[in-house]
Write a protein that holds these residues in place. Structure first.
Motif, PDB file in Angstrom:
ATOM      1  N   SER A  73       0.835  -1.210   0.000  1.00 62.66           N
ATOM      2  CA  SER A  73       0.000   0.000   0.000  1.00 62.66           C
ATOM      3  C   SER A  73       0.865   1.253   0.000  1.00 62.66           C
ATOM      4  CB  SER A  73      -0.889  -0.005   1.252  1.00 62.66           C
ATOM      5  OG  SER A  73      -1.396   1.288   1.485  1.00 62.66           O
ATOM      6  N   SER A  75      -0.065   4.083   1.063  1.00 67.54           N
ATOM      7  CA  SER A  75      -0.536   4.974   2.127  1.00 67.54           C
ATOM      8  C   SER A  75       0.362   4.913   3.360  1.00 67.54           C
ATOM      9  CB  SER A  75      -1.962   4.595   2.515  1.00 67.54           C
ATOM     10  OG  SER A  75      -2.399   5.405   3.588  1.00 67.54           O
ATOM     11  N   GLU A  80      -5.928   2.925   6.234  1.00 65.41           N
ATOM     12  CA  GLU A  80      -5.931   2.904   4.766  1.00 65.41           C
ATOM     13  C   GLU A  80      -5.090   1.746   4.234  1.00 65.41           C
ATOM     14  OE1 GLU A  80      -6.505   7.637   3.712  1.00 65.41           O
ATOM     15  OE2 GLU A  80      -4.713   6.612   2.992  1.00 65.41           O
ATOM     16  N   ALA A  83      -7.239  -1.165   4.419  1.00 66.83           N
ATOM     17  CA  ALA A  83      -8.238  -1.130   3.341  1.00 66.83           C
ATOM     18  C   ALA A  83      -7.610  -1.558   2.020  1.00 66.83           C
ATOM     19  CB  ALA A  83      -8.838   0.279   3.225  1.00 66.83           C
ATOM     20  N   ASP A  84      -6.394  -1.098   1.759  1.00 68.63           N
ATOM     21  CA  ASP A  84      -5.690  -1.501   0.533  1.00 68.63           C
ATOM     22  C   ASP A  84      -5.439  -3.008   0.530  1.00 68.63           C
ATOM     23  OD1 ASP A  84      -5.657   1.021  -0.534  1.00 68.63           O
ATOM     24  OD2 ASP A  84      -3.642   1.527   0.201  1.00 68.63           O
ATOM     25  N   ARG A 180     -14.324   0.388  -0.028  1.00 68.98           N
ATOM     26  CA  ARG A 180     -13.864   1.783   0.095  1.00 68.98           C
ATOM     27  C   ARG A 180     -14.913   2.621   0.819  1.00 68.98           C
ATOM     28  NH1 ARG A 180      -8.571   1.524  -0.460  1.00 68.98           N
ATOM     29  NH2 ARG A 180      -8.005   0.402  -2.326  1.00 68.98           N
ATOM     30  N   ARG A 184     -14.509   4.431   4.428  1.00 66.49           N
ATOM     31  CA  ARG A 184     -14.726   5.879   4.543  1.00 66.49           C
ATOM     32  C   ARG A 184     -15.716   6.178   5.664  1.00 66.49           C
ATOM     33  NH1 ARG A 184     -13.793   6.800  -0.985  1.00 66.49           N
ATOM     34  NH2 ARG A 184     -15.763   5.844  -1.502  1.00 66.49           N
TER      35      ARG A 184
END
Lengths: 206, 206
Positions: A73, A75, A80, A83-84, A180, A184
């Motif tokens: 990732s 990030s 995040e 999430a990736d 995603r 969020r």
């Protein structure tokens, strides 16, 4: 040498899921599964340790894909990165939405399957935490992000199979988009919402 | 009328936990537990359905305290309401830190106990989601905040029994403080951290 059985594994998995859905987990034996899949019981036990495990095939591979996605990732935000990681596994889910849906219904209906599912997710959380540490995230945040990430993934998965998500986002919406959106929403639950009802106070003076 | 047994329930719980810690869960029978607690096996089964459940006594009461705390929370932030719910249960934990610690070690060592623990936590998450809906939080946020809240609680609990928390915050630091800190850290995992290592790229040109 064992006899070659084309896709015996896949047939056993489909047979097991179908039988659990039709007559229930308790009422299905390994004998029933082997019979429907056209294999011997011995073949069943060469592939799976018990009739629960047949539904959890691939969970280790899934974990590896998620960890790899996290490691790559771009990030620097812990959640995040998680999430990736899960997004890297989206194709895995998109290929089998109907299977996932049926599997989820069977698991929710049977306590011992649900327990096993939760244990697998918890193991996934530990692997994610470890991978976050490898990316330089501090111990406390790595643990929290690992467990929060798995919780968010669980919600995303539920939304995705419920079909509510497809209804809102369009039928072509894949698991990655749903994921995603859900990640969020994590910031959303940290913000005040307008429509919240006042606390229930008993014996309030009127 | 059944014979009156002063604190038979508590004695059985202590006996079970001690035996699981000493010789392992599998190696302990209901007979052993009853014998050490000075009751009959019949008495055991009047109180508990099996030798797993003896460690999960009180989980329904805990859930009720958490839900009540959430309902009375002055906040309008979903995850803060959940934190207030768990904070209402802090005295329950502060009274039994040593018990919780020993119980947690026993549970972590035994897959079937860990599965049951995770199932109880998942049930707690569903109850929290329901209570959040009752406070006017939308379905999607209520589900997410319920599951994230339980994950954060799990992390807080782990920190608290690990003793790392007491080392940082002082020995008198109770569960409520540990809980607040952990819930505050949720925002932290949504922010970039400086020390994050660059993604691992294989075969990178050097």
């Amino acid at each position: 040498m064992t006899r070659w059985e084309p896709d015996a594994r896949g047939r056993m998995q489909r047979a097991a899921l179908d039988l659990y859905a039709e007559r229930g987990f308790d009422e299905t034996t390994v004998h029933d599964i082997a019979q429907r899949a056209g294999v011997t019981e011995r073949t069943f036990f060469r592939h799976f340790s018990d009739k629960r495990e047949v539904l959890f095939d691939g969970s280790h591979e899934l974990e590896q894909v998620v960890v790899r996605g996290l490691e790559e990732s771009p990030s620097s935000v812990p959640l995040e990165m998680v999430a990736d990681g899960f997004a890297a596994a989206a194709p895995f889910f998109d290929e089998r939405r109907e299977w996932s849906k049926k599997r989820s219904a069977v698991i929710s209906a049977e306590g011992s399957l649900l327990e096993r599912e939760l244990l697998k997710l918890s193991t996934m959380g530990a692997a994610i935490t470890e991978a976050l540490r490898g990316r330089g995230v501090g111990d406390r945040d790595a643990e929290l992000a690992g467990d929060l990430g798995v919780a968010a993934f669980g919600c995303a998965f539920q939304r995705w199979i419920d079909g509510d998500y497809a209804a809102v986002a369009g039928d072509g919406a894949g698991f990655a988009e749903c994921l995603r959106d859900t990640f969020r929403d994590v910031s959303g639950v940290l913000r005040a919402c307008d429509q919240v009802a006042a606390p229930q106070v008993e014996n309030a003076a009127i």
